[in-house]
Write a protein that holds these residues in place. Sequence first.
Motif, PDB file in Angstrom:
ATOM      1  N   ALA A 127      12.080  25.762  -1.535  1.00  0.00           N
ATOM      2  CA  ALA A 127      10.975  25.428  -2.303  1.00  0.00           C
ATOM      3  C   ALA A 127      11.353  25.094  -3.799  1.00  0.00           C
ATOM      4  N   GLY A 128      12.418  26.026  -4.345  1.00  0.00           N
ATOM      5  CA  GLY A 128      12.767  25.844  -5.742  1.00  0.00           C
ATOM      6  C   GLY A 128      13.746  24.681  -6.050  1.00  0.00           C
ATOM      7  N   ASP A 129      14.109  23.993  -4.856  1.00  0.00           N
ATOM      8  CA  ASP A 129      15.029  22.865  -5.423  1.00  0.00           C
ATOM      9  C   ASP A 129      14.353  21.356  -4.663  1.00  0.00           C
ATOM     10  N   VAL A 130      13.157  21.624  -4.102  1.00  0.00           N
ATOM     11  CA  VAL A 130      12.633  20.391  -3.481  1.00  0.00           C
ATOM     12  C   VAL A 130      12.454  19.330  -4.508  1.00  0.00           C
ATOM     13  N   PHE A 131      12.097  19.393  -5.841  1.00  0.00           N
ATOM     14  CA  PHE A 131      11.739  18.516  -6.710  1.00  0.00           C
ATOM     15  C   PHE A 131      12.909  18.163  -7.578  1.00  0.00           C
ATOM     16  N   ALA A 132      13.571  19.515  -8.001  1.00  0.00           N
ATOM     17  CA  ALA A 132      14.769  19.479  -8.933  1.00  0.00           C
ATOM     18  C   ALA A 132      15.901  18.360  -8.208  1.00  0.00           C
ATOM     19  N   SER A 133      15.972  18.459  -6.945  1.00  0.00           N
ATOM     20  CA  SER A 133      17.236  17.743  -6.321  1.00  0.00           C
ATOM     21  C   SER A 133      16.913  16.244  -6.839  1.00  0.00           C
ATOM     22  N   GLU A 134      15.805  15.835  -7.089  1.00  0.00           N
ATOM     23  CA  GLU A 134      15.595  14.401  -7.418  1.00  0.00           C
ATOM     24  C   GLU A 134      16.079  14.182  -8.593  1.00  0.00           C
ATOM     25  N   ASP A 135      15.605  15.222  -9.477  1.00  0.00           N
ATOM     26  CA  ASP A 135      16.158  15.070 -10.921  1.00  0.00           C
ATOM     27  C   ASP A 135      17.584  14.995 -10.890  1.00  0.00           C
ATOM     28  N   ARG A 136      18.261  15.751 -10.386  1.00  0.00           N
ATOM     29  CA  ARG A 136      19.658  15.836 -10.330  1.00  0.00           C
ATOM     30  C   ARG A 136      20.413  14.243  -9.756  1.00  0.00           C
ATOM     31  N   LEU A 137      19.674  13.930  -8.846  1.00  0.00           N
ATOM     32  CA  LEU A 137      20.467  12.807  -8.191  1.00  0.00           C
ATOM     33  C   LEU A 137      19.700  11.438  -8.980  1.00  0.00           C
ATOM     34  N   GLY A 138      18.833  11.655  -9.751  1.00  0.00           N
ATOM     35  CA  GLY A 138      18.069  10.440 -10.425  1.00  0.00           C
ATOM     36  C   GLY A 138      17.606   9.493  -9.508  1.00  0.00           C
ATOM     37  N   THR A 139      17.054   9.942  -8.213  1.00  0.00           N
ATOM     38  CA  THR A 139      16.414   9.017  -7.143  1.00  0.00           C
ATOM     39  C   THR A 139      14.770   9.069  -7.452  1.00  0.00           C
ATOM     40  N   TRP A 140      14.180   9.575  -8.392  1.00  0.00           N
ATOM     41  CA  TRP A 140      12.748   9.281  -8.612  1.00  0.00           C
ATOM     42  C   TRP A 140      12.080   7.844  -8.452  1.00  0.00           C
ATOM     43  N   ARG A 141      12.761   7.009  -9.256  1.00  0.00           N
ATOM     44  CA  ARG A 141      12.318   5.632  -9.205  1.00  0.00           C
ATOM     45  C   ARG A 141      12.379   5.006  -7.959  1.00  0.00           C
ATOM     46  N   HIS A 142      13.392   5.199  -7.100  1.00  0.00           N
ATOM     47  CA  HIS A 142      13.512   4.976  -5.918  1.00  0.00           C
ATOM     48  C   HIS A 142      12.513   5.357  -4.960  1.00  0.00           C
ATOM     49  N   LEU A 143      12.164   6.614  -4.893  1.00  0.00           N
ATOM     50  CA  LEU A 143      11.238   7.342  -4.181  1.00  0.00           C
ATOM     51  C   LEU A 143       9.965   6.681  -4.558  1.00  0.00           C
ATOM     52  N   LEU A 144       9.474   6.379  -6.004  1.00  0.00           N
ATOM     53  CA  LEU A 144       8.336   6.156  -6.296  1.00  0.00           C
ATOM     54  C   LEU A 144       7.956   4.693  -5.710  1.00  0.00           C
ATOM     55  N   VAL A 145       9.225   3.817  -5.675  1.00  0.00           N
ATOM     56  CA  VAL A 145       8.953   2.389  -5.416  1.00  0.00           C
ATOM     57  C   VAL A 145       8.530   2.413  -3.921  1.00  0.00           C
ATOM     58  N   ALA A 146       9.340   3.184  -3.181  1.00  0.00           N
ATOM     59  CA  ALA A 146       9.187   3.396  -1.650  1.00  0.00           C
ATOM     60  C   ALA A 146       7.744   4.000  -0.999  1.00  0.00           C
ATOM     61  N   VAL A 147       7.381   5.177  -1.963  1.00  0.00           N
ATOM     62  CA  VAL A 147       6.047   5.609  -1.345  1.00  0.00           C
ATOM     63  C   VAL A 147       4.938   5.147  -2.355  1.00  0.00           C
TER      64      VAL A 147
ATOM     65  N   ARG B 138       0.579  -1.104   0.007  1.00  0.00           N
ATOM     66  CA  ARG B 138       0.062  -0.031  -0.054  1.00  0.00           C
ATOM     67  C   ARG B 138       0.901   1.337  -0.031  1.00  0.00           C
ATOM     68  N   PRO B 139       0.278   2.115  -0.592  1.00  0.00           N
ATOM     69  CA  PRO B 139       1.059   3.417  -0.412  1.00  0.00           C
ATOM     70  C   PRO B 139       1.527   3.957   0.843  1.00  0.00           C
ATOM     71  N   VAL B 140       2.747   4.637   0.992  1.00  0.00           N
ATOM     72  CA  VAL B 140       3.162   4.972   2.474  1.00  0.00           C
ATOM     73  C   VAL B 140       2.035   6.367   2.702  1.00  0.00           C
ATOM     74  N   SER B 141       1.722   6.478   3.817  1.00  0.00           N
ATOM     75  CA  SER B 141       0.884   7.638   4.389  1.00  0.00           C
ATOM     76  C   SER B 141       1.564   9.031   4.265  1.00  0.00           C
TER      77      SER B 141
END
Length: 451
Positions: free
Chosen positions: A99-119, A16-19
């Motif tokens: 706020a200007g870096d809260v989403f862009a940091s995931e793009d720079r680090l390439g961690t979106w897939r890990h975050l999506l799998v976790a949440v 289930r999705p993380v709360s």
Amino acid sequence: MTATATIADDNVAAARPVSVARGYRFELVKLVSQWRIRLLVLACWIAPALFVAGVSQQSTLPSDTLFGRWMHATGWAGPLVMLGFAGTWALPLLTSVVAGDVFASEDRLGTWRHLLVAVRSPRRIFVAKALASVTVILLLVAGMAGSSAAGGVAAVGNQPLVGLDGHLLAPADSAGRVLLAWVCVLAPTLALAAIGLLGSVVLGRSPMGLLLPALVALGMQLAQMLPLPVAVRVALPSYAFIAWSGLFTGPAQVGPLLIGIVVSLVWAVTATALAYLLFLRRDFTNVTYDGSGRRAITIGLLPLAGLVALTVAVVAVATPSMGSGIGQDKVQRSLATVFAHLYRLQTRQLHRPAVTEAQLRTTAACTKSDGQAAQEGAGNDWRCVVTWHLPGVAVAGTAIYQLDITSDGRFVADGDGPKEVNGYFLVRTSTGDAPNPLWQFDGNVELLDTH
């Protein structure tokens, strides 16, 4: 096979999705673990107190800033000087960094897939990141407000504050209005934070997303300096960074402030909603995603431009103020009010017989450019003659002032004689020399026609 299928189905059902609460705590920990965020927190909670305390002890004060000339007299002037600086520079930069870096940091680090799998929920990821960034921004603003107030009161003391109409505010009243002023600027700060979220989502790893809130704030500040109609000024979120000064007049000029707050909140909601829609539409499988220029214009820029046009139209209809808002009658009334209050303050300093504003019957006659131009608008070419009456004295007193009025309605009145009234920056009292309140003082012209 049946048992294996049953176990697989159980595992799928258990995934289930993380709360939102857990995601929010995780994102908050990620933010505060960054060294630059920690440095910002320390700076916002320590530097303002040191700055205000240090400046308050100097012989030369920042008299060109609002309330700067009163930093020797009361500790409540310091947080207002800091608020003026924060609205112009600090808060836009803070929203950019957080706020200007809260989403862009995931793009720079390439961690979106890990975050999506976790949440396992893009919606909850967006909400958690937005809440975490707002929490950090509120922590930074609270630090600046509390630190500057503590430094001012510790260095100078809990003394009355002279308002922008010249009347004295009791220490408790001053503290309440200072706190309220800082609370009011949260609305435009949230608007800039929402623009930061939008830029971080739309522009991806591009550094322009990080700079977007600061650039937008700079553009709005430049717009406030231009000779634009009042309706355009008030319809920009940046006006709430200025309108808090209306809290320090009597009665308080809350109309422009309320409009600025409402406009800022509308901007915050709109920009956040746009960022949310764009975030749900993006392709997270593309690890080289670098933003979408077309979407940045069609879904990011155009709706905000339309929002500006809408708010300008609404403000123009609600308050028919399409001119500068700085008219001759307004300037004369404001100057006469400030002078009457400050004259009573000077009377108490010199231990003269008490007099009331009604007895003084203060009036002002002002002209711009020696009457050779339109008698309205900002400029440093306003010349005023103030007249007042004292009980039992047949001859009326007069004083001359040169006014420098900015486009936001703030003016600085510089005394030009007679020397017994406003000719010197000090007055000699029974306890020694004291600042002459009538030598040079600030005032405020209400731009909106509220009557």
